[in-house]
Design an enzyme around this catalytic site. Structure first.
Site, mmCIF file in Angstrom:
data_model
loop_
_atom_site.group_PDB
_atom_site.id
_atom_site.type_symbol
_atom_site.label_atom_id
_atom_site.label_comp_id
_atom_site.label_asym_id
_atom_site.label_seq_id
_atom_site.Cartn_x
_atom_site.Cartn_y
_atom_site.Cartn_z
ATOM 1 N N ASP A 231 75.286 28.526 50.179
ATOM 2 C CA ASP A 231 76.260 28.746 51.242
ATOM 3 C C ASP A 231 76.307 30.198 51.730
ATOM 4 O O ASP A 231 76.298 31.128 50.922
ATOM 5 C CB ASP A 231 77.639 28.354 50.684
ATOM 6 C CG ASP A 231 78.775 28.569 51.654
ATOM 7 O OD1 ASP A 231 78.902 27.734 52.565
ATOM 8 O OD2 ASP A 231 79.515 29.554 51.505
ATOM 9 N N GLU A 304 71.627 28.382 53.719
ATOM 10 C CA GLU A 304 72.375 28.379 54.976
ATOM 11 C C GLU A 304 72.294 29.756 55.611
ATOM 12 O O GLU A 304 72.755 30.742 55.037
ATOM 13 C CB GLU A 304 73.855 28.033 54.759
ATOM 14 C CG GLU A 304 74.565 27.871 56.100
ATOM 15 C CD GLU A 304 76.071 28.100 56.070
ATOM 16 O OE1 GLU A 304 76.757 27.574 56.953
ATOM 17 O OE2 GLU A 304 76.560 28.830 55.192
HETATM 18 C C1 GLC Z 1 79.667 28.248 55.081
HETATM 19 C C2 GLC Z 1 80.236 26.858 55.031
HETATM 20 C C3 GLC Z 1 81.574 26.864 55.687
HETATM 21 C C4 GLC Z 1 82.475 27.785 54.914
HETATM 22 C C5 GLC Z 1 81.862 29.171 54.769
HETATM 23 C C6 GLC Z 1 82.561 29.975 53.711
HETATM 24 O O1 GLC Z 1 79.417 28.679 56.361
HETATM 25 O O2 GLC Z 1 79.332 25.950 55.622
HETATM 26 O O3 GLC Z 1 82.130 25.578 55.755
HETATM 27 O O4 GLC Z 1 83.704 27.892 55.558
HETATM 28 O O5 GLC Z 1 80.516 29.119 54.401
HETATM 29 O O6 GLC Z 1 82.234 29.506 52.442
#
Ligand code: GLC
Ligand code: MG
Length: 587
Positions: A231, A304
């Site tokens: 993440d 991500e």
């Molecule tokens: C990422 C997740 C999102 C979350 C953020 C903080 O972007 O996909 O849903 O709010 O990280 O953890």
């Protein structure tokens, strides 16, 4: 060596490399993840087994057969760990335990057991950047307990010379509006939070933190997971303080006048740092070491990252080091958002990945997730099948967010029902610009109450209004639906060496049609053609590729297409209505 000879040698090497790659691709069997269909489950909204209106692990376990029937390879679950749920699980208070609303560790073990029986892989969400402020680590850090003093990014702040008032260390902004710094009375310092106030940034310049987070990875590997979706990786590291111990301010971006919006600043100091790339390589080593020691199949890392290609591509690794298996490709999500979906914007998105990806790496295609409006709403319902086909026909791995296979659209959420912190931090007039709730409404299983998701009187988010017609039961019973089309696509991919190993050629035709050809010597050609415009058009595929046979066989068509499966299609003149998309083969 004479300087002039260099380029010639270089060109020969390149040519050889190319030849090797082509012949290798026909014979090499790919590792499981290289052609995988990943399916994202948002656990809170997938299936509720105990009637509290909130999805849970037993709910997921009860629906694994559905995933098996779809044909997906692996499911990645948004966070299931103990959390106060300020950011719905992305604020973790115990990285080693399950959120009680979702179940227990025993329930998780059952889920893995059932998944193993069905030969489905389970991938967990690894949230490395921050923990909840209710995490023991944070509480200890507030108290400056031995070993935890520097677990988070703490700073005294600055005293304003004219007012004498203490201010945050820098102008940095968090993702959900407002300052990225929060004062803690007890410790008499500010801590950094790139997301909500309750999501304190871990300090990756502290080796204990680095080691602790690797423990988290190994702990869940021991529970049998096939890897991690990592993440918010680009925000892992921030710039170091200057020689006076101060953090520099970010420059203004000029993009907005809204001083609380993170886009107000350039965010060059708090995102996309080189140290972050190195950390992802270290996690890759954890995965590879684990496999070496314990055997089994490759454990994967999906990263991500919403970042420019020059940064994103570094996550793959380089000639001397392996990185993440797949940094997520969000180009299809982000490019159309700015220019509207069109054949041209799709081509730009595809180019931006394939032309920037280092050689020998695997591409991947994502059209939605729990942070974005649903694909069918963003690209238009008419383009649902065209987009699902595209991610399955392009080379590499595909990623589906739950409900995309059904053509689920955004739910409408009132201000009163709003849950997402990104929206709650705005106001009644502006929340819809920021909210991520519309793509998080419960999954639609049936036409019954709560779409078969829950027996509760009220679900944690209301259902999207189209659930009575857009759901698994209706679409499975139909002779043709988004769901049946999705299943045929996976089936085709699984049986097609061309899709698995073939080369790729693509173009825009008639301004609004996007066409992709996949080909591999000795195997049938596969051609995808979609009309992404608003009006009918007629394309000549021979204009795109003169080597195509005069007719191809219709393999899969979009929902409203009148063309029948198995029909021979004259490629020099294919009439396509708006949103119509076809997959053709040379058999
Ligand atoms: C990422 C997740 C999102 C979350 C953020 C903080 O972007 O996909 O849903 O709010 O990280 O953890
Ligand atoms: Mg429940």
């Amino acid at each position: 060596m004479q300087p002039l000879q260099l380029p010639i040698v270089f060109i020969c090497l390149l040519a050889l490399g190319q030849a090797c790659q082509d012949s290798a691709s026909t014979t090499t069997t790919k590792d499981w993840w290289e052609n995988a269909q990943f399916y994202q489950i948002y656990p809170r909204s997938f299936m509720d087994s105990d009637g509290d209106g909130i999805g849970d692990l037993n709910g997921i376990t009860s629906k694994l057969e559905y995933l098996k029937e779809l044909g997906v390879t692996a499911a990645w679950l948004s966070p299931i760990f103990k959390s106060p749920m300020v950011d719905f699980g992305y604020d973790i208070s115990d990285f080693f335990d399950i959120q009680p609303e979702y179940g227990t560790l025993e329930d998780f073990r059952n889920l893995i057991k059932k998944a193993n029986e069905l030969e489905l892989k389970i991938i967990l969400d690894f949230v490395p950047n921050h923990s909840s402020d209710e995490n023991e680590w944070f509480k200890k850090s507030v108290k400056r307990e031995k070993g935890y003093q520097d677990y988070y990014v703490w700073h005294d702040g600055k005293v304003n010379a004219s007012t004498g008032v203490r201010e945050p260390p820098s102008n940095w902004l968090q993702a959900f509006r407002g300052s990225a710094w929060e004062w803690v009375e007890e410790r008499q310092q500010y801590y950094l939070h790139q997301f909500a106030v309750q999501q304190a940034d871990l300090n990756y310049r502290n080796p204990d933190v680095v080691a602790q987070m690797k423990r988290v990875l190994r702990y869940w590997l021991n529970e049998g997971v096939a890897g991690f979706r990592c993440d918010a990786v680009p925000v892992l590291f921030e710039v170091e303080p200057d020689e006076n111990g101060q953090y520099p301010d970010e420059g203004l971006s000029g993009l907005t006048d809204d001083v609380d919006n993170r886009n107000y600043l350039k965010n060059e100091l708090i995102e996309n740092r080189p140290e972050t790339i190195d950390m992802s390589y270290q996690w890759r080593t954890v995965m590879d070491d684990y496999q070496r020691i314990h055997g089994g199949e490759t454990r994967v890392l999906l990263i991500e990252t919403y970042a420019p290609p020059a940064y994103t591509m570094q996550f793959y690794g380089n000639r001397s080091v392996e990185g993440a298996h797949l940094p997520f490709n969000f180009n299809l999500i982000t490019v159309p958002a700015s220019s509207g979906v069109s054949a041209g914007s799709i081509k730009t998105a595809v180019d931006n990945w394939l032309l920037n990806m280092p050689s020998g790496r695997t591409a991947n295609w994502v059209i939605g997730n729990h942070d974005q409006r649903r694909a069918a709403s963003r690209y238009g319902v008419a383009n649902t099948d065209a987009m699902n086909m595209l991610v399955m026909i392009l080379p590499g791995a595909s990623v589906t967010y739950q409900g995309e296979e059904l053509g689920m659209t955004d739910g409408w959420i009132s201000w009163e029902d709003t849950q997402d912190p990104a929206a709650c931090n705005a106001n009644e007039d502006t929340y819809e610009e920021f909210t991520r709730d519309p793509s998080r409404t419960p999954f639609q299983w049936t036409s019954d109450t709560n779409a078969g998701f829950s027996t509760a009187a009220k679900t944690w988010l209301p259902l999207a209004s189209d659930y009575e017609t857009v759901n698994v039961a209706m679409e499975s019973a139909a002779s043709k639906s988004h769901l049946t089309i999705y299943k045929s696509l996976i089936e085709l991919r699984k049986g097609s060496k061309t899709l698995q190993n073939g080369a790729t050629k693509y173009a825009v035709l008639n301004e609004e049609a996007f066409v992709v050809k996949r080909y591999l010597s000795g195997y049938p050609i596969i051609v995808y053609v979609a009309n992404l415009g608003n009006a009918s058009l007629t394309v000549d595929l021979q204009e795109f590729d003169t080597t195509l046979a005069s007719s191809l066989t219709m393999e899969i068509s979009s929902l409203d297409s009148q063309k029948t499966e198995g029909a021979l299609i004259e490629v020099s003149s294919i009439a396509l209505s708006a949103g119509e998309a076809l997959v053709l083969t040379s058999i």
